[in-house]
Write an enzyme that holds these catalytic residues in place. Sequence first.
Site, PDB file in Angstrom:
ATOM      1  N   ARG A 140     -39.023  10.636   1.537  1.00  0.00           N
ATOM      2  CA  ARG A 140     -38.419   9.720   0.548  1.00  0.00           C
ATOM      3  C   ARG A 140     -37.582   8.634   1.208  1.00  0.00           C
ATOM      4  O   ARG A 140     -36.552   8.207   0.664  1.00  0.00           O
ATOM      5  CB  ARG A 140     -37.537  10.479  -0.461  1.00  0.00           C
ATOM      6  CG  ARG A 140     -38.290  11.448  -1.332  1.00  0.00           C
ATOM      7  CD  ARG A 140     -38.493  10.867  -2.731  1.00  0.00           C
ATOM      8  NE  ARG A 140     -39.324  11.765  -3.515  1.00  0.00           N
ATOM      9  CZ  ARG A 140     -38.908  12.461  -4.567  1.00  0.00           C
ATOM     10  NH1 ARG A 140     -37.688  12.334  -4.991  1.00  0.00           N
ATOM     11  NH2 ARG A 140     -39.734  13.244  -5.202  1.00  0.00           N
ATOM     12  N   ARG A 180     -34.010   5.648  -3.764  1.00  0.00           N
ATOM     13  CA  ARG A 180     -32.821   5.143  -4.459  1.00  0.00           C
ATOM     14  C   ARG A 180     -31.543   5.079  -3.639  1.00  0.00           C
ATOM     15  O   ARG A 180     -30.575   4.479  -4.078  1.00  0.00           O
ATOM     16  CB  ARG A 180     -32.580   5.982  -5.723  1.00  0.00           C
ATOM     17  CG  ARG A 180     -33.555   5.651  -6.826  1.00  0.00           C
ATOM     18  CD  ARG A 180     -33.504   6.670  -7.932  1.00  0.00           C
ATOM     19  NE  ARG A 180     -33.985   7.956  -7.457  1.00  0.00           N
ATOM     20  CZ  ARG A 180     -34.180   9.020  -8.246  1.00  0.00           C
ATOM     21  NH1 ARG A 180     -33.914   8.958  -9.530  1.00  0.00           N
ATOM     22  NH2 ARG A 180     -34.634  10.134  -7.735  1.00  0.00           N
ATOM     23  N   ARG A 212     -36.917  -2.179  -7.654  1.00  0.00           N
ATOM     24  CA  ARG A 212     -37.263  -1.355  -8.812  1.00  0.00           C
ATOM     25  C   ARG A 212     -36.835  -2.064 -10.114  1.00  0.00           C
ATOM     26  O   ARG A 212     -37.572  -2.061 -11.093  1.00  0.00           O
ATOM     27  CB  ARG A 212     -36.561  -0.011  -8.685  1.00  0.00           C
ATOM     28  CG  ARG A 212     -36.923   0.996  -9.749  1.00  0.00           C
ATOM     29  CD  ARG A 212     -36.119   2.252  -9.455  1.00  0.00           C
ATOM     30  NE  ARG A 212     -36.438   3.358 -10.318  1.00  0.00           N
ATOM     31  CZ  ARG A 212     -35.920   3.531 -11.527  1.00  0.00           C
ATOM     32  NH1 ARG A 212     -35.097   2.630 -12.027  1.00  0.00           N
ATOM     33  NH2 ARG A 212     -36.234   4.596 -12.227  1.00  0.00           N
ATOM     34  N   ASP A 223     -46.547   8.230  -5.565  1.00  0.00           N
ATOM     35  CA  ASP A 223     -46.061   9.511  -6.050  1.00  0.00           C
ATOM     36  C   ASP A 223     -47.217  10.492  -6.107  1.00  0.00           C
ATOM     37  O   ASP A 223     -48.370  10.070  -6.236  1.00  0.00           O
ATOM     38  CB  ASP A 223     -45.439   9.364  -7.441  1.00  0.00           C
ATOM     39  CG  ASP A 223     -44.541  10.542  -7.750  1.00  0.00           C
ATOM     40  OD1 ASP A 223     -43.388  10.545  -7.311  1.00  0.00           O
ATOM     41  OD2 ASP A 223     -45.022  11.502  -8.400  1.00  0.00           O
ATOM     42  N   TYR A 255     -47.192  20.725 -12.472  1.00  0.00           N
ATOM     43  CA  TYR A 255     -46.785  19.632 -13.369  1.00  0.00           C
ATOM     44  C   TYR A 255     -47.763  19.472 -14.534  1.00  0.00           C
ATOM     45  O   TYR A 255     -47.366  19.180 -15.662  1.00  0.00           O
ATOM     46  CB  TYR A 255     -46.677  18.316 -12.586  1.00  0.00           C
ATOM     47  CG  TYR A 255     -45.447  18.269 -11.709  1.00  0.00           C
ATOM     48  CD1 TYR A 255     -44.202  17.947 -12.243  1.00  0.00           C
ATOM     49  CD2 TYR A 255     -45.519  18.567 -10.356  1.00  0.00           C
ATOM     50  CE1 TYR A 255     -43.075  17.909 -11.449  1.00  0.00           C
ATOM     51  CE2 TYR A 255     -44.383  18.532  -9.550  1.00  0.00           C
ATOM     52  CZ  TYR A 255     -43.166  18.207 -10.104  1.00  0.00           C
ATOM     53  OH  TYR A 255     -42.048  18.179  -9.320  1.00  0.00           O
TER      54      TYR A 255
END
Length: 351
Positions: free
Chosen positions: A24, A28, A37, A74, A150
């Site tokens: 990652r 963020r 973003r 992703d 998921y």
Amino acid sequence: MKNDTLLRALMREPTPYTPVWIMRQAGRYLPEYNATRRKAGSFLSLAKTPELACEVTLQPLERFALDAAIIFSDILTVPDAMGLGLFFVEGEGPKFERPVRTEQDVAKLAVPGLEKLRYVFDAIELTRRSLHGRVPLIGFSGSPFTLACYMVEGGGSDDFRTVKTMLYSRPELLHRILEVNAQSVIAYLNAQIAAGAQAVMIFDTWGGALSDRAYQEFSLEYSRRVLAGLTRHNDGRVVPRILFTKGGGTWLESMAEAGADALGIDWQTNLAEARRRVGAKVALQGNLDPMALFGTPEAIEREAGRVLESFGEGPGHVFNLGHGVSQHTPPEHVGALVAAVHSRSLGAHAA
Ligand code: CP3
């Protein structure tokens, strides 16, 4: 290529120092990521716009002397392309509009047309051109089992009750989902390789939630099938494969037999012991606790040194965190880590 230390270390070849990248690394914790973003409007439109995905992929490389780029995307792009309707709720993580729960849902499931994932391959092509051979570009996918978690849960889960209910009551349905996922992941990763991904990583984030028996049957077996189906060479070079199972420390021996060149090691596993257990079969990638980045720069340097010493001398180590970097991490602490890994590992991986 100017810096191929990552590709060499993954194949257990000598390197002048230990290559390092961060799971990652584009995310963020970087203000410039948050700015892009905002420009994109949402995480998904960022991931689905190749120019912007390329831009954020390169951002951490502008700040830090990282030895690899990982394409910004992703793992949930694949079930999204299957038509399950991926969306993100602020603060709640990913969700699916149409989870796969019943026999009818499973019967409808199919390998998605790769044109639906064209934006990922376009982002890879564009990023390769923009990198000018500076460092290798890593492609990735979720493991068939982690994707199934998921898809069946319809989002994240604390206890995986829905997918485990299927596992124990209708195992044939879960096997069918995993078979479709394995075929999808093979096609997806091979298309990433064709587009220019120079190494690939399989994220089995939730394999560690399974019992030993269930892990072998429902997770590792399908990762093994994926690995067996991947393109081995591209552009005259081997394309190394990394298999990462969070919480997979008990299964290192069987993971090392699954067809990967390197194993991702989480931060709870003892790296020296992991190396003894897998021997010369695979390289190891890891495994600093992501929270160590909240220490002082001196503490970060010391902890990085501990990970390097734990692996020891000789080739076959790629430095990384044991899981993704926290969004609250001070960016300059990542800089301190990268510098410490490079300076403290000089000469450790000669032949
Ligand atoms: O490493 C990189 O820099 C490449 C980018 C990358 C992302 N997701 C970007 C992302 C990678 C390799 C992933 C993989 C991924 N995605 C995994 C496996 C790795 C792991 O962490 O175990 C999983 C389980 C996912 C699913 C996923 N995507 C979740 C749970 C979330 C929500 C996270 C949250 O805290 O909201 C995402 C969204 C996501 N994927 C973000 C990023 C940077 C945050 C999105 C944002 O900007 O809001």
